[in-house]
Design an enzyme around this catalytic site. Sequence first.
Site, PDB file in Angstrom:
ATOM      1  N   HIS A 113      -5.854  -5.552  -2.911  1.00  0.00           N
ATOM      2  CA  HIS A 113      -6.678  -5.585  -1.701  1.00  0.00           C
ATOM      3  C   HIS A 113      -7.027  -7.018  -1.283  1.00  0.00           C
ATOM      4  CE1 HIS A 113      -8.268  -1.152  -1.848  1.00  0.00           C
ATOM      5  NE2 HIS A 113      -6.998  -1.244  -1.496  1.00  0.00           N
ATOM      6  N   HIS A 133       0.736   4.255  -2.743  1.00  0.00           N
ATOM      7  CA  HIS A 133       0.478   5.651  -2.405  1.00  0.00           C
ATOM      8  C   HIS A 133       1.663   6.549  -2.760  1.00  0.00           C
ATOM      9  CE1 HIS A 133      -3.119   5.072   0.544  1.00  0.00           C
ATOM     10  NE2 HIS A 133      -3.209   4.301  -0.533  1.00  0.00           N
ATOM     11  N   ASN A 190      -3.467   8.599   4.029  1.00  0.00           N
ATOM     12  CA  ASN A 190      -2.334   8.069   4.789  1.00  0.00           C
ATOM     13  C   ASN A 190      -2.423   8.295   6.292  1.00  0.00           C
ATOM     14  OD1 ASN A 190      -1.032   7.289   2.375  1.00  0.00           O
ATOM     15  ND2 ASN A 190      -0.134   9.323   2.126  1.00  0.00           N
ATOM     16  N   ARG A 228       0.834  -1.208   0.000  1.00  0.00           N
ATOM     17  CA  ARG A 228       0.000   0.000   0.000  1.00  0.00           C
ATOM     18  C   ARG A 228       0.866   1.255   0.000  1.00  0.00           C
ATOM     19  NH1 ARG A 228      -2.780   3.204   4.123  1.00  0.00           N
ATOM     20  NH2 ARG A 228      -4.776   3.958   3.308  1.00  0.00           N
TER      21      ARG A 228
END
Length: 320
Positions: free
Chosen positions: A195, A70, A96, A66
């Site tokens: 995910h 990001h 975040n 993740r």
Amino acid sequence: MFGKEKMTTYKFLLLILIVTSAVFGVNAKLSTNYYSSTCPKIQSIVEEGIIKAIKNETRIGASLLRLHFHDCFGCDASVLLDDTGSFIGEKTAVANNNSARGFNVIDDIKAKVEKACPRVVSCADILALAARDSVVYLGGPFWEVGLGRRDSTTASRSAANTSIPQPTFNLSALITSFAAQGLSLNDLVALAGGHTIGLCRCTSFRARIYNDSNIDASFAKSLQNKCPRSGNDNKLAPLDLQTPTFFDNSYFKNLVNRKALLHSDQELFNGSSSDSLVKKYAADNAAFFKDFAKSIVKMSNIKPLTGSKGQIRVNCRKVN
């Protein structure tokens, strides 16, 4: 006379090639063997660090993947920077704040890399390798990581808020967000499969389990017991109920059964253009792995800093 003309033409073409390379970044391509002579142990150092971290806490593998996502609507390790007097960084951006994790793992790996080859390997490259090794260790596909990124010297919370997709997005907003980075619908659906591992906070899925109609009733009810309408904001639930610590295609099977934890995830299977891709990946794990690997390489190559741009940070949390 003919020889001089030919030489003049050659020099002219060479000049054009040099200028074109400078303008369009021909020499800025990433390379899988970028550190072969300057830091040959980089891949083994990162892999050992990841295995140690995941054995200590299985969830950290998903957190590192993740973190790379990001960072990679930029891919310059800007997400790792702490706030300073001159900028408010990405760590407190909506996507975040109180949820981005894995910074200490990157710090530990970076410290070992600095001992082996000081001021050579960027934090951005370490993060890209860490994401790949996390996926592989948790049962997912392997892909070759292009290296040669450099690190940003600044970060922007507002830019992160604008560019990182939100769990409340509908399909149109998701497509627009990914398209802005040169990523297709196929890339969007394949990458969403990330995910299949990890956990999510109550604040991110509360609206879905109380307001959405395209959700399995018993699934919603079970989540409501964990995540009330108010309170328990940090209560965690797995993004993939069946195998939250194993990288596979069960995430897509959940979408078909209306059991996505996030609103944005269920949008991928909601009677629209992405339904066929979801069905494809739900039925064919190998196809998902192949496309995920292809798409994450594409994502990892978004606007990297190369050449003399940026720097090689000694400490991933701050500019040299």
